[in-house]
Motif scaffolding. Sequence first.
Motif, PDB file in Angstrom:
ATOM      1  N   ALA A  11       0.817  -1.219   0.000  1.00  0.00           N
ATOM      2  CA  ALA A  11       0.000   0.000   0.000  1.00  0.00           C
ATOM      3  C   ALA A  11       0.847   1.264   0.000  1.00  0.00           C
ATOM      4  O   ALA A  11       0.395   2.331  -0.426  1.00  0.00           O
ATOM      5  CB  ALA A  11      -0.916  -0.011   1.227  1.00  0.00           C
ATOM      6  N   TYR A  25       1.537  14.865  -2.930  1.00  0.00           N
ATOM      7  CA  TYR A  25       2.930  15.114  -3.332  1.00  0.00           C
ATOM      8  C   TYR A  25       3.254  16.615  -3.320  1.00  0.00           C
ATOM      9  O   TYR A  25       4.250  17.038  -3.898  1.00  0.00           O
ATOM     10  CB  TYR A  25       3.189  14.537  -4.729  1.00  0.00           C
ATOM     11  CG  TYR A  25       3.180  13.027  -4.758  1.00  0.00           C
ATOM     12  CD1 TYR A  25       4.367  12.304  -4.717  1.00  0.00           C
ATOM     13  CD2 TYR A  25       1.990  12.314  -4.819  1.00  0.00           C
ATOM     14  CE1 TYR A  25       4.368  10.918  -4.738  1.00  0.00           C
ATOM     15  CE2 TYR A  25       1.972  10.931  -4.842  1.00  0.00           C
ATOM     16  CZ  TYR A  25       3.164  10.239  -4.800  1.00  0.00           C
ATOM     17  OH  TYR A  25       3.161   8.861  -4.815  1.00  0.00           O
ATOM     18  N   GLY A  45       6.690   8.409   4.703  1.00  0.00           N
ATOM     19  CA  GLY A  45       6.610   9.014   6.035  1.00  0.00           C
ATOM     20  C   GLY A  45       6.049   8.036   7.051  1.00  0.00           C
ATOM     21  O   GLY A  45       5.244   7.160   6.705  1.00  0.00           O
TER      22      GLY A  45
END
Length: 348
Positions: free
Chosen positions: A209, A250, A298
């Motif tokens: 994912a 993004y 992250g």
Amino acid sequence: MALVASSGGHRGAPVDQKPRAARRAHGHLVVCLVALAVCIWQGRYGRLGAFLFPQAQSATDVDAPVSRRSLLQSTGGLSLSLLPAILGSWAPEPANAQILGAALFNPCRCCETDWCVTGCTEQKTGVTTPCDCHEYLEVKASTSNSRSLNKKPWAVPRDASRARLDSVQQGKGEQYSAKDLLWEQTSLPRWRAENGSHLVVRASSFGEAAGKGLFASAALPKWSVLPPYLGKPMGTGDLLKVRATPAMDYVWCAASEEPLLNLTDAQLQAVTEAGAATTFCVDSAKVSQNNPTRFINGAKDLKQCNNINVEICEFGKVAYFRTTRAVPAGAELVTDYGPSYWDDFRGC
Ligand SMILES: C[S@@+](CC[C@H](N)C(=O)[O-])C[C@H]1O[C@@H](n2cnc3c(N)ncnc32)[C@H](O)[C@@H]1O
């Protein structure tokens, strides 16, 4: 200090026997000390120098980083050797007090040890002054002969505005490249340029994912600075379209754009119709070539926070990723996207 030393030679002479020049120097010293006291007092009580001394500041122990360049940083490069010149035309006026105050109480000094900080904290009071280290160090690099770890004189990369302008002038459009920033020529403490040759993009260790991730293909030392985060420059109209949608995944914006992001749709629409130009937000969704840091994943929960090994540093309105510790070969580079990226996680 130089002033005290230069006037010290006259200290023992009776007042009425002092040559006129010495008396003038003594007078300057007194005026200087009085002005200094006024300067400190006004800074402490937040009246005169709200901009110069946003909060209580004292003359010593400013040891934490600051992040905005202001009058404060623009005078940051003023050395004590300039003081006699200032004092030669001294008048106890606020402007002079500010110049002297900035020269003596440089609250952005911690940028000199770490360019990534956003503010310096004065140890005694705990007061933090925001600083723009890029602006501060740009001045400092041009006015001092400070040397970085590799003994080279300090050199600062170009900021986003300059890179964008150069790119436009060369007919390449507003989307500047890493080269336009001169980031690899940077020479500063805690800056070791990693040009990308030790980085590789492959499937993330966080599972399917998470898509792709960026990995170290060789060991990276602490303070390695990875290639700048590049993207398509965004206008206010673009922000209006993609705000609060997955198309923001993004997008990186300079901190100075936060007010823009907080406008209502109607306000943002009005700004756009008024012809507002590009922002300091970039979208890397479709800019994946020669842009490895766009693949840095992250931490999405507290457990993943343990994997963090790079931090995001804004420098010259450009995002750089820097290793916060030595990274072994094969490790995925992981950062903290901050408190507002994930719907269900407020950051590490
Ligand atoms: C800047 S991109 C990172 C590169 C992305 N993985 C790719 O393949 O293009 C951010 C997106 O990566 C994914 N991502 C990043 N960190 C993740 C994590 N810890 N767990 C799951 N997905 C993650 C999310 O879809 C997020 O919106």
